[in-house]
Design a protein around this motif. Sequence first.
Motif, PDB file in Angstrom:
ATOM      1  N   GLY A 429     104.171  15.314 -31.432  1.00  0.00           N
ATOM      2  CA  GLY A 429     104.127  14.915 -32.818  1.00  0.00           C
ATOM      3  C   GLY A 429     105.168  13.912 -33.253  1.00  0.00           C
ATOM      4  N   ARG A 430     105.746  13.182 -32.314  1.00  0.00           N
ATOM      5  CA  ARG A 430     106.713  12.163 -32.706  1.00  0.00           C
ATOM      6  C   ARG A 430     105.970  10.903 -33.143  1.00  0.00           C
ATOM      7  NH1 ARG A 430     112.160  11.439 -29.323  1.00  0.00           N
ATOM      8  NH2 ARG A 430     112.491  10.196 -31.210  1.00  0.00           N
ATOM      9  N   PRO A 431     106.309  10.336 -34.277  1.00  0.00           N
ATOM     10  CA  PRO A 431     105.604   9.134 -34.759  1.00  0.00           C
ATOM     11  C   PRO A 431     105.866   7.937 -33.865  1.00  0.00           C
ATOM     12  CG  PRO A 431     107.503   9.626 -36.146  1.00  0.00           C
ATOM     13  CD  PRO A 431     107.355  10.790 -35.211  1.00  0.00           C
ATOM     14  N   LEU A 432     104.870   7.092 -33.717  1.00  0.00           N
ATOM     15  CA  LEU A 432     105.004   5.913 -32.866  1.00  0.00           C
ATOM     16  C   LEU A 432     106.057   4.956 -33.400  1.00  0.00           C
ATOM     17  CD1 LEU A 432     101.242   5.168 -32.074  1.00  0.00           C
ATOM     18  CD2 LEU A 432     102.900   6.436 -30.702  1.00  0.00           C
ATOM     19  N   GLU A 433     106.348   5.035 -34.699  1.00  0.00           N
ATOM     20  CA  GLU A 433     107.347   4.152 -35.293  1.00  0.00           C
ATOM     21  C   GLU A 433     108.743   4.429 -34.758  1.00  0.00           C
ATOM     22  OE1 GLU A 433     105.061   5.832 -36.945  1.00  0.00           O
ATOM     23  OE2 GLU A 433     103.740   4.128 -37.427  1.00  0.00           O
ATOM     24  N   GLU A 434     108.962   5.614 -34.163  1.00  0.00           N
ATOM     25  CA  GLU A 434     110.279   5.947 -33.613  1.00  0.00           C
ATOM     26  C   GLU A 434     110.531   5.283 -32.269  1.00  0.00           C
ATOM     27  OE1 GLU A 434     111.150  10.078 -33.501  1.00  0.00           O
ATOM     28  OE2 GLU A 434     110.820  10.401 -35.642  1.00  0.00           O
ATOM     29  N   LEU A 435     109.477   4.721 -31.664  1.00  0.00           N
ATOM     30  CA  LEU A 435     109.671   3.987 -30.409  1.00  0.00           C
ATOM     31  C   LEU A 435     110.416   2.685 -30.713  1.00  0.00           C
ATOM     32  CD1 LEU A 435     106.168   4.402 -28.732  1.00  0.00           C
ATOM     33  CD2 LEU A 435     108.333   5.330 -27.887  1.00  0.00           C
ATOM     34  N   LYS A 436     111.467   2.424 -29.956  1.00  0.00           N
ATOM     35  CA  LYS A 436     112.271   1.219 -30.189  1.00  0.00           C
ATOM     36  C   LYS A 436     111.509  -0.040 -29.783  1.00  0.00           C
ATOM     37  CE  LYS A 436     116.496   3.878 -29.380  1.00  0.00           C
ATOM     38  NZ  LYS A 436     116.916   3.942 -30.782  1.00  0.00           N
ATOM     39  N   PHE A 437     110.556   0.126 -28.867  1.00  0.00           N
ATOM     40  CA  PHE A 437     109.685  -0.989 -28.469  1.00  0.00           C
ATOM     41  C   PHE A 437     108.328  -0.416 -28.094  1.00  0.00           C
ATOM     42  CE2 PHE A 437     107.902  -3.381 -24.802  1.00  0.00           C
ATOM     43  CZ  PHE A 437     107.518  -4.521 -25.494  1.00  0.00           C
ATOM     44  N   ARG A 438     107.266  -1.018 -28.611  1.00  0.00           N
ATOM     45  CA  ARG A 438     105.918  -0.515 -28.315  1.00  0.00           C
ATOM     46  C   ARG A 438     104.958  -1.677 -28.151  1.00  0.00           C
ATOM     47  NH1 ARG A 438     101.334   1.578 -31.608  1.00  0.00           N
ATOM     48  NH2 ARG A 438     102.530   1.042 -33.481  1.00  0.00           N
ATOM     49  N   ALA A 439     104.285  -1.718 -27.009  1.00  0.00           N
ATOM     50  CA  ALA A 439     103.236  -2.708 -26.770  1.00  0.00           C
ATOM     51  C   ALA A 439     101.937  -2.119 -27.292  1.00  0.00           C
ATOM     52  CB  ALA A 439     103.134  -3.026 -25.286  1.00  0.00           C
ATOM     53  N   ALA A 440     101.689  -2.301 -28.593  1.00  0.00           N
ATOM     54  CA  ALA A 440     100.592  -1.607 -29.268  1.00  0.00           C
ATOM     55  C   ALA A 440      99.225  -1.909 -28.647  1.00  0.00           C
ATOM     56  CB  ALA A 440     100.595  -1.971 -30.752  1.00  0.00           C
ATOM     57  N   TRP A 441      99.027  -3.135 -28.179  1.00  0.00           N
ATOM     58  CA  TRP A 441      97.690  -3.508 -27.699  1.00  0.00           C
ATOM     59  C   TRP A 441      97.347  -2.877 -26.354  1.00  0.00           C
ATOM     60  CZ3 TRP A 441      96.802  -6.741 -23.342  1.00  0.00           C
ATOM     61  CH2 TRP A 441      97.961  -7.286 -22.774  1.00  0.00           C
ATOM     62  N   THR A 442      98.323  -2.247 -25.699  1.00  0.00           N
ATOM     63  CA  THR A 442      98.041  -1.576 -24.424  1.00  0.00           C
ATOM     64  C   THR A 442      97.737  -0.094 -24.614  1.00  0.00           C
ATOM     65  OG1 THR A 442     100.370  -1.047 -23.995  1.00  0.00           O
ATOM     66  CG2 THR A 442      99.558  -3.180 -23.226  1.00  0.00           C
ATOM     67  N   TRP A 443      97.721   0.388 -25.868  1.00  0.00           N
ATOM     68  CA  TRP A 443      97.369   1.795 -26.138  1.00  0.00           C
ATOM     69  C   TRP A 443      95.869   1.909 -26.348  1.00  0.00           C
ATOM     70  CZ3 TRP A 443     100.852   6.071 -27.556  1.00  0.00           C
ATOM     71  CH2 TRP A 443     102.191   5.797 -27.281  1.00  0.00           C
ATOM     72  N   PRO A 444      95.179   2.864 -25.718  1.00  0.00           N
ATOM     73  CA  PRO A 444      95.665   3.816 -24.722  1.00  0.00           C
ATOM     74  C   PRO A 444      95.330   3.424 -23.284  1.00  0.00           C
ATOM     75  CG  PRO A 444      93.572   4.561 -25.555  1.00  0.00           C
ATOM     76  CD  PRO A 444      93.826   3.219 -26.200  1.00  0.00           C
ATOM     77  N   TRP A 445      94.748   2.231 -23.094  1.00  0.00           N
ATOM     78  CA  TRP A 445      94.151   1.902 -21.793  1.00  0.00           C
ATOM     79  C   TRP A 445      95.157   1.401 -20.761  1.00  0.00           C
ATOM     80  CZ3 TRP A 445      94.861  -3.056 -20.017  1.00  0.00           C
ATOM     81  CH2 TRP A 445      95.283  -4.003 -20.960  1.00  0.00           C
ATOM     82  N   GLY A 446      96.371   1.027 -21.167  1.00  0.00           N
ATOM     83  CA  GLY A 446      97.327   0.412 -20.260  1.00  0.00           C
ATOM     84  C   GLY A 446      97.673   1.233 -19.032  1.00  0.00           C
ATOM     85  N   PRO A 447      98.179   2.472 -19.182  1.00  0.00           N
ATOM     86  CA  PRO A 447      98.548   3.264 -17.997  1.00  0.00           C
ATOM     87  C   PRO A 447      97.403   3.535 -17.034  1.00  0.00           C
ATOM     88  CG  PRO A 447      99.609   4.147 -19.956  1.00  0.00           C
ATOM     89  CD  PRO A 447      98.640   3.105 -20.432  1.00  0.00           C
ATOM     90  N   PRO A 448      96.214   3.990 -17.506  1.00  0.00           N
ATOM     91  CA  PRO A 448      95.139   4.204 -16.525  1.00  0.00           C
ATOM     92  C   PRO A 448      94.692   2.923 -15.841  1.00  0.00           C
ATOM     93  CG  PRO A 448      94.341   4.572 -18.783  1.00  0.00           C
ATOM     94  CD  PRO A 448      95.825   4.494 -18.838  1.00  0.00           C
ATOM     95  N   PHE A 449      94.737   1.797 -16.538  1.00  0.00           N
ATOM     96  CA  PHE A 449      94.372   0.524 -15.916  1.00  0.00           C
ATOM     97  C   PHE A 449      95.309   0.218 -14.756  1.00  0.00           C
ATOM     98  CE2 PHE A 449      95.498  -3.998 -15.613  1.00  0.00           C
ATOM     99  CZ  PHE A 449      94.288  -4.513 -15.160  1.00  0.00           C
TER     100      PHE A 449
END
Length: 579
Positions: A429-449
């Motif tokens: 339940g941690r908000p994504l805004e707490e990430l100091k850096f986030r590549a938003a366009w790779t969510w959620p497909w980036g890791p499985p790709f």
Amino acid sequence: MADTNVSHPTNYGSVQSSVQESHAPENLPTSPLVKREVGLHRGLSSRQVQMIAIGGTIGTGLFLGTGRSLAQGGPASMLICYSLVGFIVYITLLLLGEMATQYPVAGSFNAYTTRFFSPAYGFALSWNYWFNDAVSVASDLTAAQLVLHFWTSWNPWVISVVFWVFLVSVNAVHVRAYGELEYWLSSLKVATIVVFILVGILVNVGVNSEHRYIGGSNWRIPGAPFVGGFGGFARVFVTASFAFGGTESLGITAGETKNPSKNMPRVVKLVFWRIMIFYILSVLLIGLNVPWDYPNLSNRSTTTSPFTLVFKEVGSNVAASFINFVILTSVLSAGNHALFAGTRVLYGLSVATPPQAPRIFSWTTTRGIPLPALFLTSSISALCFGSSFIGSGVLWGWLQNIVGVSNQIAWLSIGLSSWRFRKAWVKQGRPLEELKFRAAWTWPWGPPFVVFSVTTLIIIQGWSSVIPTFSVVDFLSFYIEIPIMLVMFVAWMIIKRPRHTGILPSRQRRSPSSDPLAPPRQAPRNQQFWYSDLVDTKTVDLYTDEYVEVEGDKVDDEQRRKRVEGKGGILWKFYYWVV
């Protein structure tokens, strides 16, 4: 079994936010050795970190590996494979950037694998990657011998000895010495590639020794543009992976980077696009200007740099000698980078909780240099002297395959770690805004790709070692990393398997002569033969090791803001982009 059967460490080889940190394990006895453990220092600036990321990638893989790729796969295979691998690595770098910015710890993606995926797999990965870096030093010193063949064949191993001594000396002084050397050597490489792109265009349109327009003629010669069929095409993947290797070690510098919350995202966002431009343009021009069947482009005894051949086409031996000298310095830079990264990986293993390497490797000098880790890593580079018995060209090819596959395993592991990290972040339940850096366009497909694409590369690239004829040596160079990883994984699972205690049945608890008030006798402590140590994403600690900005970070940010927003702001923006 469920993925809850694991105890989560409270320390993953983390680095505190002070300028000079201590990683001395608390439970070690007090001794002169431990008292001198002052840990790593945050001595790398933003410009140095960016150039380290470039320098660790642009090296022997580009300057020499492209010759082997062209000879084995042809110009079309080379361009396609380098482009595909480049895109995969770009996504991988974004995933790593998220974790490295949030948790800038020693050990980087190895620590993240242990923390978010599996301690056993993290153990196997860390030792594999350390071996990868150690072998990379050997590979670069062997490459130095190949480069020297352009001038002389007299005892080229002598220069390898000189390079080895120089690299160990630089890495034994201070992290700033390493960073400054890498900055200037990398700057020279970047400038050289820019010049090469310009020269390559001129050579292709007719400014060459034959005064003829080359165009795409080398794509139409017999055997081109795809050489060796599917086997040749697949084989280029591993050389491309070798060439792009080193990008992931950007995260290893996080533990010694100033203001990582700001500098790591800047590196991730800017550096790789430059690398992609350099690689794709360089590979395209090499395929256009150098025929795949050029004599001695790649054989048992030697591998010729296409960069040297293109400059030679200008008609100037001086220009060819100059570019060959630059390639020699790039070999030095790549070896410097690999030695630094391998030393830090071994150090990270020794300070992890639980330790994954002997504690002696956590010892550092007062300048923050882990000397025992440095000396063990550098000792592996003695492999380079085996070239006098095997042949520099074939030895370098084997080392290139081993390092290339090891790089792919590292990318695969980053994908797995990021997959679990993102899952844990959302589940808790941690908000994504707490990430100091986030590549938003790779969510959620980036890791499985990343996981599935890299797995596919690992499986198919050894095609030529099996079909049409089976080559034991080539097959081993492509796949020996996998059983080694499996053995180390199983060893950790067996050694660290949990114990369980049971209560004996009532008839076995006490003998007739025993004290009736004594507690029941316990059954022997048995060990489970097998279990799952997959980290539970619902309970994994997402707070330990999060970086907290210190006063020095705020001063750096304010100074940068004033420069960019003040008079001459455009010039400052250009300056920051360049450096």
